[in-house]
Design a protein around this motif. Sequence first.
Motif, PDB file in Angstrom:
ATOM      1  N   LEU A 153       0.821  -1.278   0.154  1.00 20.80           N
ATOM      2  CA  LEU A 153      -0.029  -0.038   0.151  1.00 20.80           C
ATOM      3  C   LEU A 153       0.883   1.083   0.149  1.00 20.80           C
ATOM      4  O   LEU A 153       0.557   2.030  -0.563  1.00 20.80           O
ATOM      5  CB  LEU A 153      -1.087   0.072   1.376  1.00 20.80           C
ATOM      6  N   LEU A 154       2.177   1.134   0.688  1.00 24.61           N
ATOM      7  CA  LEU A 154       3.052   2.297   0.619  1.00 24.61           C
ATOM      8  C   LEU A 154       3.984   2.672  -0.564  1.00 24.61           C
ATOM      9  O   LEU A 154       4.030   3.722  -0.921  1.00 24.61           O
ATOM     10  CB  LEU A 154       3.560   2.439   1.915  1.00 24.61           C
ATOM     11  N   ASN A 155       4.422   1.447  -1.124  1.00 25.18           N
ATOM     12  CA  ASN A 155       5.307   1.751  -2.539  1.00 25.18           C
ATOM     13  C   ASN A 155       4.731   1.321  -3.739  1.00 25.18           C
ATOM     14  O   ASN A 155       5.215   1.649  -4.867  1.00 25.18           O
ATOM     15  CB  ASN A 155       6.683   0.721  -1.912  1.00 25.18           C
ATOM     16  N   LEU A 156       3.885   0.180  -3.909  1.00 22.23           N
ATOM     17  CA  LEU A 156       3.445  -0.428  -4.984  1.00 22.23           C
ATOM     18  C   LEU A 156       2.822   0.338  -5.862  1.00 22.23           C
ATOM     19  O   LEU A 156       2.963   0.262  -7.105  1.00 22.23           O
ATOM     20  CB  LEU A 156       2.493  -1.634  -4.718  1.00 22.23           C
ATOM     21  N   THR A 157       2.026   1.301  -5.538  1.00 25.89           N
ATOM     22  CA  THR A 157       1.171   2.349  -6.396  1.00 25.89           C
ATOM     23  C   THR A 157       2.142   2.967  -7.425  1.00 25.89           C
ATOM     24  O   THR A 157       1.732   3.022  -8.634  1.00 25.89           O
ATOM     25  CB  THR A 157       0.609   3.352  -5.477  1.00 25.89           C
ATOM     26  N   HIS A 158       3.254   3.223  -6.877  1.00 25.48           N
ATOM     27  CA  HIS A 158       4.217   4.067  -8.041  1.00 25.48           C
ATOM     28  C   HIS A 158       4.522   3.047  -8.930  1.00 25.48           C
ATOM     29  O   HIS A 158       4.737   3.545 -10.276  1.00 25.48           O
ATOM     30  CB  HIS A 158       5.552   4.528  -7.231  1.00 25.48           C
ATOM     31  N   GLU A 159       5.013   1.932  -8.728  1.00 22.76           N
ATOM     32  CA  GLU A 159       5.350   0.816  -9.707  1.00 22.76           C
ATOM     33  C   GLU A 159       4.275   0.334 -10.541  1.00 22.76           C
ATOM     34  O   GLU A 159       4.540   0.287 -11.751  1.00 22.76           O
ATOM     35  CB  GLU A 159       5.987  -0.283  -9.012  1.00 22.76           C
ATOM     36  N   VAL A 160       2.990   0.303  -9.911  1.00 20.15           N
ATOM     37  CA  VAL A 160       2.221  -0.297 -10.983  1.00 20.15           C
ATOM     38  C   VAL A 160       1.689   0.959 -12.061  1.00 20.15           C
ATOM     39  O   VAL A 160       1.517   0.787 -12.992  1.00 20.15           O
ATOM     40  CB  VAL A 160       0.874  -0.478 -10.213  1.00 20.15           C
ATOM     41  N   ASN A 161       1.643   2.099 -11.567  1.00 17.98           N
ATOM     42  CA  ASN A 161       1.473   3.350 -12.552  1.00 17.98           C
ATOM     43  C   ASN A 161       2.315   3.317 -13.699  1.00 17.98           C
ATOM     44  O   ASN A 161       2.147   3.428 -14.599  1.00 17.98           O
ATOM     45  CB  ASN A 161       1.437   4.592 -11.863  1.00 17.98           C
ATOM     46  N   LEU A 182       1.676   0.482 -16.100  1.00 21.18           N
ATOM     47  CA  LEU A 182       0.577   0.875 -16.924  1.00 21.18           C
ATOM     48  C   LEU A 182       0.957   1.767 -17.905  1.00 21.18           C
ATOM     49  O   LEU A 182       0.643   1.732 -18.975  1.00 21.18           O
ATOM     50  CB  LEU A 182      -0.651   1.264 -15.795  1.00 21.18           C
ATOM     51  N   SER A 183       1.699   2.649 -17.726  1.00 21.71           N
ATOM     52  CA  SER A 183       2.090   3.516 -18.448  1.00 21.71           C
ATOM     53  C   SER A 183       2.921   3.189 -19.546  1.00 21.71           C
ATOM     54  O   SER A 183       3.190   3.725 -20.883  1.00 21.71           O
ATOM     55  CB  SER A 183       2.883   4.621 -17.701  1.00 21.71           C
ATOM     56  N   LEU A 184       3.856   2.231 -19.334  1.00 28.11           N
ATOM     57  CA  LEU A 184       4.577   1.712 -20.213  1.00 28.11           C
ATOM     58  C   LEU A 184       3.988   0.456 -21.007  1.00 28.11           C
ATOM     59  O   LEU A 184       4.212   0.354 -22.406  1.00 28.11           O
ATOM     60  CB  LEU A 184       5.857   0.826 -19.797  1.00 28.11           C
ATOM     61  N   VAL A 185       3.233  -0.321 -20.549  1.00 34.75           N
ATOM     62  CA  VAL A 185       2.834  -1.614 -21.151  1.00 34.75           C
ATOM     63  C   VAL A 185       1.402  -1.775 -21.512  1.00 34.75           C
ATOM     64  O   VAL A 185       0.866  -2.243 -22.426  1.00 34.75           O
ATOM     65  CB  VAL A 185       3.106  -2.861 -20.370  1.00 34.75           C
ATOM     66  N   GLY A 186       0.655  -0.815 -20.604  1.00 33.50           N
ATOM     67  CA  GLY A 186      -0.768  -0.817 -20.770  1.00 33.50           C
ATOM     68  C   GLY A 186      -1.684  -1.320 -19.737  1.00 33.50           C
ATOM     69  O   GLY A 186      -1.158  -1.486 -18.714  1.00 33.50           O
ATOM     70  N   ASP A 187      -3.005  -1.532 -20.000  1.00 32.78           N
ATOM     71  CA  ASP A 187      -4.057  -1.895 -18.844  1.00 32.78           C
ATOM     72  C   ASP A 187      -3.475  -3.446 -18.199  1.00 32.78           C
ATOM     73  O   ASP A 187      -3.208  -4.223 -19.156  1.00 32.78           O
ATOM     74  CB  ASP A 187      -5.491  -1.987 -19.442  1.00 32.78           C
ATOM     75  N   ILE A 188      -3.708  -3.530 -17.084  1.00 32.83           N
ATOM     76  CA  ILE A 188      -3.573  -4.997 -16.434  1.00 32.83           C
ATOM     77  C   ILE A 188      -4.857  -5.435 -16.184  1.00 32.83           C
ATOM     78  O   ILE A 188      -5.922  -4.715 -15.496  1.00 32.83           O
ATOM     79  CB  ILE A 188      -2.685  -4.797 -15.187  1.00 32.83           C
ATOM     80  N   VAL A 189      -5.156  -6.768 -16.459  1.00 27.93           N
ATOM     81  CA  VAL A 189      -6.431  -7.315 -16.613  1.00 27.93           C
ATOM     82  C   VAL A 189      -6.529  -8.230 -15.559  1.00 27.93           C
ATOM     83  O   VAL A 189      -7.762  -8.847 -15.212  1.00 27.93           O
ATOM     84  CB  VAL A 189      -6.802  -7.909 -18.064  1.00 27.93           C
ATOM     85  N   SER A 190      -5.379  -8.959 -15.023  1.00 24.87           N
ATOM     86  CA  SER A 190      -5.554  -9.867 -14.247  1.00 24.87           C
ATOM     87  C   SER A 190      -4.155 -10.168 -13.207  1.00 24.87           C
ATOM     88  O   SER A 190      -3.051  -9.573 -13.695  1.00 24.87           O
ATOM     89  CB  SER A 190      -5.550 -11.261 -14.807  1.00 24.87           C
ATOM     90  N   VAL A 191      -4.323 -10.305 -12.037  1.00 25.60           N
ATOM     91  CA  VAL A 191      -3.463 -10.334 -10.974  1.00 25.60           C
ATOM     92  C   VAL A 191      -3.300 -11.373 -10.305  1.00 25.60           C
ATOM     93  O   VAL A 191      -4.401 -11.960  -9.757  1.00 25.60           O
ATOM     94  CB  VAL A 191      -3.511  -9.081 -10.083  1.00 25.60           C
ATOM     95  N   GLN A 192      -2.080 -12.140 -10.067  1.00 28.97           N
ATOM     96  CA  GLN A 192      -1.908 -13.259  -8.994  1.00 28.97           C
ATOM     97  C   GLN A 192      -0.726 -12.560  -8.170  1.00 28.97           C
ATOM     98  O   GLN A 192       0.394 -12.127  -8.688  1.00 28.97           O
ATOM     99  CB  GLN A 192      -1.704 -14.407  -9.820  1.00 28.97           C
ATOM    100  N   LEU A 248      -7.149   5.854 -11.295  1.00 31.60           N
ATOM    101  CA  LEU A 248      -8.113   4.677 -10.560  1.00 31.60           C
ATOM    102  C   LEU A 248      -7.816   3.526 -11.072  1.00 31.60           C
ATOM    103  O   LEU A 248      -7.757   2.596 -10.359  1.00 31.60           O
ATOM    104  CB  LEU A 248      -9.472   5.189 -11.252  1.00 31.60           C
ATOM    105  N   LYS A 249      -7.141   3.196 -12.228  1.00 29.98           N
ATOM    106  CA  LYS A 249      -6.623   2.028 -12.883  1.00 29.98           C
ATOM    107  C   LYS A 249      -5.546   1.630 -11.928  1.00 29.98           C
ATOM    108  O   LYS A 249      -5.536   0.256 -11.574  1.00 29.98           O
ATOM    109  CB  LYS A 249      -6.141   2.032 -14.136  1.00 29.98           C
ATOM    110  N   THR A 250      -4.636   2.532 -11.550  1.00 31.88           N
ATOM    111  CA  THR A 250      -3.697   2.028 -10.639  1.00 31.88           C
ATOM    112  C   THR A 250      -4.158   1.418  -9.314  1.00 31.88           C
ATOM    113  O   THR A 250      -3.566   0.362  -8.830  1.00 31.88           O
ATOM    114  CB  THR A 250      -2.719   3.308 -10.414  1.00 31.88           C
ATOM    115  N   LEU A 251      -4.979   2.350  -8.891  1.00 31.92           N
ATOM    116  CA  LEU A 251      -5.928   1.871  -7.550  1.00 31.92           C
ATOM    117  C   LEU A 251      -6.398   0.470  -7.695  1.00 31.92           C
ATOM    118  O   LEU A 251      -6.262  -0.271  -6.558  1.00 31.92           O
ATOM    119  CB  LEU A 251      -6.767   3.029  -7.094  1.00 31.92           C
TER     120      LEU A 251
END
Length: 348
Positions: A176-184, A187-197, A325-328
């Motif tokens: 919750l404190l660090n991952l949001t930066h990485e996910v964004n 998303l910016s580089l590769v596009g939308d994420i549709v599934s997570v494990q 919102l997508k990042t969240l």
Amino acid sequence: MSTVRIAVAGAGLVGKRHIEEVDVSQSAELASIVDPGPAGREVAEKYGVPLYQSLAELFQKDKPDGVILATPNQIHVGGGLECVAAGVPVIVEKPIGDTIEGATRLVEAGEQAAVPVLTGHHRNYSSIMSTAREIVQRGVLGPIVAVVGTAMFYKPDDYYDVGGGWRREPGGGPILLNLTHEVNNLLSLVGDIVSVQAVTSNATRGFPVEDTAAMVFTFANGALGTFLLSDTAGSPRSWEQTSQENISYSTYPDEDCYHIAGTTGSLSIPTMRLKIFGGKRSWWEPFDSSTEKLDRSDPLANQVEHFAAVIRGDAHPICSGRDGLKTLKVVDAVVESARTGRPVEITN
């Protein structure tokens, strides 16, 4: 080019950095400070601008061209909605909301009112990220196949003693404190994420909260990604320690934190090392190797310049409210997958 008047809500550490950049900007001027605490009065006096106790008071007495919200997370949505209702473009510091429901309400309100809502993921304005995006979008790498990311670092042990030890509890860990930066960034580089494990571990520190997480991402374009996150790893492979954008950290310019591979080549970030097939694509054939040059600049300063351009109608948001919102949603899916041990699908 006309300058725009920007008010900053929140005079804490992050807010003060925004205030500094607005104050020196050639495209913007600091209109006012919004903060009910003693820090607000001190900062307003320092910069010689009006101080307001609330956004409601600001909009009653003035209408700036834009607002930067650097307030506590739990009031991001409420503050953003006040700006939209006033017809004032706004940058909402990340995360754009403390819940998906609230963030969705804010994003939809902005879209319906045609008021620009941006999310303050400042790495989007890094020369590293802008150059990497341009390389990917230009098709240099071919269709993207995979991305590997890491955010591995060691937070000092006394970091967990702050505020009565809340960082040892669920919600205080690196997801919750660090991952949001990485996910964004992904998303910016590769596009939308549709599934997570995702899986997590607290084996090293033994606190109720995770200290390490491993994730597998499926992107809408078919690419796959893996990401390792740990705040207890003796490693420099994090954005902070490789990008050279924050002098507070020890930096290692020969290390990378992301590696993107397409069918014709790959890019390592932030060293910007490119390896491209010059002819036949085969593991028997050599790559043409090069390093992309960077024109370095301060991402927060670039963000202010971009916001001014959006306000004037000269640019579309690089990181919109919907991007935030997508990042969240992805971070929320990581938490849910780690809790249940099952993949989580994401709809945008």
